[in-house]
Design a protein around this motif. Sequence first.
Motif, mmCIF file in Angstrom:
data_model
loop_
_atom_site.group_PDB
_atom_site.id
_atom_site.type_symbol
_atom_site.label_atom_id
_atom_site.label_comp_id
_atom_site.label_asym_id
_atom_site.label_seq_id
_atom_site.Cartn_x
_atom_site.Cartn_y
_atom_site.Cartn_z
ATOM 1 N N ARG A 1 -39.005 49.538 69.690
ATOM 2 C CA ARG A 1 -39.567 49.958 70.974
ATOM 3 C C ARG A 1 -41.093 49.850 70.938
ATOM 4 N NH1 ARG A 1 -38.004 53.155 75.218
ATOM 5 N NH2 ARG A 1 -36.051 53.683 74.177
ATOM 6 N N GLU A 2 -41.695 50.433 69.910
ATOM 7 C CA GLU A 2 -43.153 50.396 69.807
ATOM 8 C C GLU A 2 -43.661 48.973 69.589
ATOM 9 O OE1 GLU A 2 -41.141 52.369 68.304
ATOM 10 O OE2 GLU A 2 -41.663 54.369 69.049
ATOM 11 N N ALA A 3 -42.905 48.196 68.790
ATOM 12 C CA ALA A 3 -43.306 46.812 68.547
ATOM 13 C C ALA A 3 -43.261 46.009 69.838
ATOM 14 C CB ALA A 3 -42.386 46.165 67.507
ATOM 15 N N GLY A 4 -42.209 46.236 70.646
ATOM 16 C CA GLY A 4 -42.076 45.504 71.907
ATOM 17 C C GLY A 4 -43.243 45.772 72.833
ATOM 18 N N LYS A 5 -43.708 47.015 72.861
ATOM 19 C CA LYS A 5 -44.841 47.350 73.721
ATOM 20 C C LYS A 5 -46.102 46.576 73.296
ATOM 21 C CE LYS A 5 -43.272 52.042 74.845
ATOM 22 N NZ LYS A 5 -43.574 53.478 74.704
ATOM 23 N N LEU A 6 -46.296 46.462 71.999
ATOM 24 C CA LEU A 6 -47.481 45.743 71.514
ATOM 25 C C LEU A 6 -47.373 44.244 71.788
ATOM 26 C CD1 LEU A 6 -48.166 47.553 68.100
ATOM 27 C CD2 LEU A 6 -49.293 47.907 70.307
ATOM 28 N N PHE A 7 -46.175 43.679 71.696
ATOM 29 C CA PHE A 7 -46.010 42.260 72.017
ATOM 30 C C PHE A 7 -46.244 42.016 73.510
ATOM 31 C CE2 PHE A 7 -43.390 41.990 68.008
ATOM 32 C CZ PHE A 7 -44.268 41.128 67.345
ATOM 33 N N GLU A 8 -45.819 42.986 74.336
ATOM 34 C CA GLU A 8 -46.095 42.864 75.771
ATOM 35 C C GLU A 8 -47.603 42.859 76.029
ATOM 36 O OE1 GLU A 8 -44.043 46.139 77.500
ATOM 37 O OE2 GLU A 8 -42.156 45.042 77.696
ATOM 38 N N GLU A 9 -48.321 43.679 75.272
ATOM 39 C CA GLU A 9 -49.775 43.711 75.416
ATOM 40 C C GLU A 9 -50.383 42.366 75.018
ATOM 41 O OE1 GLU A 9 -53.614 46.052 73.441
ATOM 42 O OE2 GLU A 9 -51.612 46.948 73.306
ATOM 43 N N CYS A 10 -49.846 41.771 73.942
ATOM 44 C CA CYS A 10 -50.341 40.447 73.511
ATOM 45 C C CYS A 10 -50.115 39.412 74.603
ATOM 46 C CB CYS A 10 -49.625 40.008 72.235
ATOM 47 S SG CYS A 10 -50.111 40.937 70.751
ATOM 48 N N LEU A 11 -48.960 39.475 75.260
ATOM 49 C CA LEU A 11 -48.636 38.469 76.277
ATOM 50 C C LEU A 11 -49.436 38.670 77.558
ATOM 51 C CD1 LEU A 11 -44.780 38.246 75.710
ATOM 52 C CD2 LEU A 11 -46.457 36.415 75.361
ATOM 53 N N ARG A 12 -49.841 39.898 77.828
ATOM 54 C CA ARG A 12 -50.691 40.111 79.003
ATOM 55 C C ARG A 12 -52.039 39.413 78.811
ATOM 56 N NH1 ARG A 12 -48.366 45.350 79.048
ATOM 57 N NH2 ARG A 12 -50.075 46.184 77.786
ATOM 58 N N LYS A 13 -52.545 39.435 77.588
ATOM 59 C CA LYS A 13 -53.825 38.795 77.296
ATOM 60 C C LYS A 13 -53.667 37.282 77.044
ATOM 61 C CE LYS A 13 -55.817 42.942 75.177
ATOM 62 N NZ LYS A 13 -56.351 43.531 73.918
#
Length: 484
Positions: free
Chosen positions: A448-460
């Motif tokens: 769950r926490e990892a997915g949130k960080l990958f989403e942040e990477c994809l936003r940038k």
Amino acid sequence: MLEEEPSREHLLLEIERLRQQVEDLKEEKADLEILLETTAEHSDTIETELRYRALEAVREGEIKLAKFLEAIPIGVAVLDARGRPYYVNHAGKQLFGKGVLPLNAVEDLSESYQIYIAGTDTIYPYENLPIVRALRGESAKSDDLEIHQPDKKVSVEILGTPIFDEGGKVAFAIAVFQDITERKQSEAERHLKLNKSLESLAAELDLTDAYGRFVPHQFLHLLGYESIIDVNLGDQVQQEMSVMFADIRDFTALSETLTPEENFKFINAYLSRMEPAITSNNGFIDKYIGDAIMALFSDCADDAVKAGIAMLNTLTNYNEHRQKVGYIPIQIGIGINSGSLMLGTVGGKSRMDSTVISDAVNLASRIEGLTKDYGVPLLISQQTLQRLRNPADYAIRIVDKVQVKGKSQYVVVYEVFDADPPEIRSAKLANLPVYTEAMLLCDRKEFREAGKLFEECLRKNPSDPVARIYLKRCRDWRSLLKGI
């Protein structure tokens, strides 16, 4: 035991010493005559005796000089100040075939004594004769002269030296010369032998260069050979090296749209651009496998990684050219692994080839295949990463821990993204701390926490394929865990 033959310089010094001795005796004679004239009380008997003694001393010196010049085995010739032959010793007469000749002018010297430019039928220019140059006050030496006698031609070396009077003017010109026919023949034989050796070496080098287009010179050197003709079937050596595989993506589909001629033109245009990127980084191409390249680097892993980056930069320029002329751009995948390899020759009596055998080679090929799965152009193994002098010099991030075909252990692979477009590279570097933390969370199964960080990477950086793959994995793993 034979005495050592005197050098020309020694002879000239001896000649000058004897000439000076004669001059001194002449001066002594003149002094005695003056003394006799001014001393009236001396009798006619004393005067006559002194004159006789002086003349005898002069004559003795002249005889001694003449004997010396006639005895030496080297030719000696003398011209007076007007350029007329004055003296030729015995050795000189033998070389010239004649003694002192009456000449109308110094210009007749070469023709009268049959002196030619060596190896030709051209009379030697008189003004270049060392003895004539000595008349001009020069010391000169030449070995390109040839005396034509009725029955033979004699190569000679001449050293000309001026003899000055008390007023500093040239009184005589002396030439010392010797027969160098045997030396010239020996030199000619040596040159002929050297030329044959060079021709043989050139033929061997041509052969080696020709074979070098099929078997790399570096491969031969690693086996300990300089020439392909020295290689034997079964020769092998073990080396620590880095292996690179590079392949064009979707080449089969592309080639189906081209004629056979167009296919070969395209492949050669592509490969000819990739080769310099490899060789300029101390690598060599072991073989071409269709559109694929297998290259080896023996110095260090940095060479292989730098070559991969250079290939991708070259590809960017090549694609710009392709688009300008109406062709679609192409993409390639590069995989690099490092380890111990066995290089050697395989085959049979009629067909032999060079090859590399190692698990490290197979793994490099598998890593190249992974570039398609992760949508990145350059992947390296952990073994290569560990061999880099300073990994911080490159833009690197971990991609996955995978179990490739044929390997029981998991292999960690890394992306090198130095050759990405500047905006993509900057975005990946900016995301690197978040991306790295997300990968650690995945390893701890905190999806769950990892997915949130990958989403942040994809936003940038929406075009990051690896972050998108891991975001999907995180969601799939979470769903799987809920189902359990």
